[in-house]
Design an enzyme around this catalytic site. Structure first.
Site, mmCIF file in Angstrom:
data_model
loop_
_atom_site.group_PDB
_atom_site.id
_atom_site.type_symbol
_atom_site.label_atom_id
_atom_site.label_comp_id
_atom_site.label_asym_id
_atom_site.label_seq_id
_atom_site.Cartn_x
_atom_site.Cartn_y
_atom_site.Cartn_z
ATOM 1 N N HIS A 1 0.866 6.871 -14.717
ATOM 2 C CA HIS A 1 0.021 5.646 -14.563
ATOM 3 C C HIS A 1 0.568 4.492 -15.423
ATOM 4 O O HIS A 1 1.384 3.582 -15.067
ATOM 5 C CB HIS A 1 -1.522 5.752 -14.982
ATOM 6 N N HIS B 1 6.217 1.941 -4.977
ATOM 7 C CA HIS B 1 4.850 1.755 -5.435
ATOM 8 C C HIS B 1 3.802 2.460 -4.569
ATOM 9 O O HIS B 1 4.104 2.442 -3.322
ATOM 10 C CB HIS B 1 4.287 0.327 -5.708
ATOM 11 N N ASP C 1 7.014 -2.451 -13.372
ATOM 12 C CA ASP C 1 7.539 -1.758 -14.554
ATOM 13 C C ASP C 1 8.948 -1.667 -14.644
ATOM 14 O O ASP C 1 9.587 -1.473 -15.883
ATOM 15 C CB ASP C 1 7.153 -0.279 -14.356
#
Length: 435
Positions: free
Chosen positions: A271, A312, A370
């Site tokens: 996460h 994702h 990210d």
């Protein structure tokens, strides 16, 4: 939600008994239709089975909308691209909490409330002395946030709207101070108190990097980069940590306990730890000329190597946040003198190669937020152990907004998922001498 039309009704028929259950289709303002299956257990004595809640809407919400196929992210209806370009983190925080962008007066009042409540109780500061010097910052932050409930008994009535507002301002104001204190403890430096004369992100950089023996002024590019990252991470619908906050909060637990539960959920590497994993992956690849080899390994089902920061669970197109953050990554590295940063160059080349490879394009494995955020944090001097803490600071706003929405809903119920039991059937106890 809108009232279901007559065309939006279905029937579930039990083939063995012929018993029927009407299932209403509920239409939101945007997004897929949701089937109301609440009558199935009563009518058929059966539960639905949905591991990971991949096809289950657990609540009704007006806060954030995601269209993963189109790469759309809206906060209260506003595209995140517009907010990233024109807004600030605290203005976005107000939007998420209240539903609308603030007027000039509302923004000033909200900003001042946050700015003048950043200090934490001195007794809380002493808590940090009980942690080992190499304790993970997330462990410290989670524990200290939970302990805040021991200090604010006068304003923790979750059914009191004013108390909920006080809590919201208090946690948003103090979470950067708690995070900075955890960082200072981990590096053995004196705690730096917050300042009321600088903005939210500049104040945070001040608490992180200033020392008593010399003057410090936060770089405006660094402060803006942090502000942008916080906007992009402020909320993301019903993700694991937000769902955890809602589930914990549904019990009537105090809000600090609910937020602490969210912090703990965010700590998981699947996460909140993905940006740290991206840097680790880039270091493993090492050099630009090694990219083809590792790309082939990523496509090999028998290989344990994965391209971190690509794809994702929700977005099946470009992550809209990644497009925004890529530009800021260039600005930060140029300002900080890291234009020749080998990891950034490696990231750009890896992105270029992957986006030309049919394997990744056909599977829509595009770079996500990210992919670049860890490089920015690293360029700002923030260690990897603090990456998830930074995420938690930003996401606290979203957690609070969802907690407030849930608590103020008169139809709120305690969360209670069901299960498919596959254990032993009923059996009798056997004494130990007969086993």
């Amino acid at each position: 939600m809108s009232t279901p039309s007559s065309e939006q009704r279905y029937q579930l028929v039990d083939s063995s008994t012929g018993k029927k259950t009407e299932i209403k289709a509920l239409a939101g303002t945007m997004g897929p239709t949701v089937l109301d299956i609440s009558g199935i257990p009563k009518d058929h004595g059966a539960f639905t089975f949905d591991p990971g809640f991949m096809a289950t809407a657990s609540c009704e919400s007006r806060i954030t909308f995601i269209d993963g196929e189109k790469g759309v992210l809206l906060y209260r209806g506003y595209p995140v691209e517009q907010l990233a370009e024109n807004s600030s983190f605290l203005e976005v925080a107000y939007l998420l909490l209240h539903g609308d962008l603030p007027s000039q007066q509302q923004q000033e009042e909200f900003t001042n409330s946050i700015r003048y409540h950043t200090m934490i109780n001195e007794a809380l500061l002493r808590f940090f002395n009980g942690f080992h010097y190499n304790a993970h910052p997330m462990a410290m932050v989670s524990a200290v946030v939970a302990s805040m409930s021991a200090f604010y008994h006068d304003s923790m009535d979750i059914h009191n709207a004013r108390h909920r507002e006080i809590f919201a301002h208090r946690i948003i104001a103090k979470i950067p101070t708690i995070a900075a204190t955890a960082f200072k403890h981990s590096v053995g430096q004196p705690v730096i108190y917050p300042r009321n004369d600088i903005d939210y992100c500049a104040n945070m950089l001040h608490m992180f990097f200033s020392v008593p023996c010399e003057a410090y002024k936060a770089d405006p590019v660094a402060a803006r980069a942090l502000d942008l990252l916080f906007i992009l991470h402020a909320d993301h619908e019903q993700n694991a940590s937000t769902s955890t906050v809602r589930l914990a909060g549904s019990t009537g637990a105090n809000p600090y306990a609910a937020i602490s539960a969210g912090i703990s959920a965010l700590w998981g590497p699947a996460h909140g730890g993905a940006n740290e994993a991206v840097l680790t992956m880039l270091e493993q690849i090492g050099r630009v000329e090694n990219i083809p080899k590792y790309v082939e390994m990523a496509k090999d089902k028998d290989s344990n190597f994965r391209l971190m920061g690509f794809g994702h669970r929700v977005y099946k197109n470009f992550d809209p946040r990644a497009k925004i953050i890529r530009k800021m990554c260039h600005e930060v590295l140029a300002q900080m003198g890291h234009t020749d940063n080998p990891l950034f160059e490696l990231a750009l080349r890896l992105e270029e190669v992957a986006l030309k490879d049919d394997y990744f394009v056909s599977r829509k494995l595009y770079p996500n937020v990210d992919f670049y955020s860890g490089i920015i944090y690293s360029a700002l001097g923030i260690p990897r152990s603090m990456f998830t803490v930074m995420f938690a600071i930003a996401r606290t706003v979203g957690w609070v907004a969802h907690w407030q929405e849930m608590i103020s809903d008169p139809g709120m119920r305690i969360g209670r998922p069901r299960q498919l039991y596959t254990g032993a059937q009923t059996r009798d106890y056997v004494g130990i001498d007969e086993r």
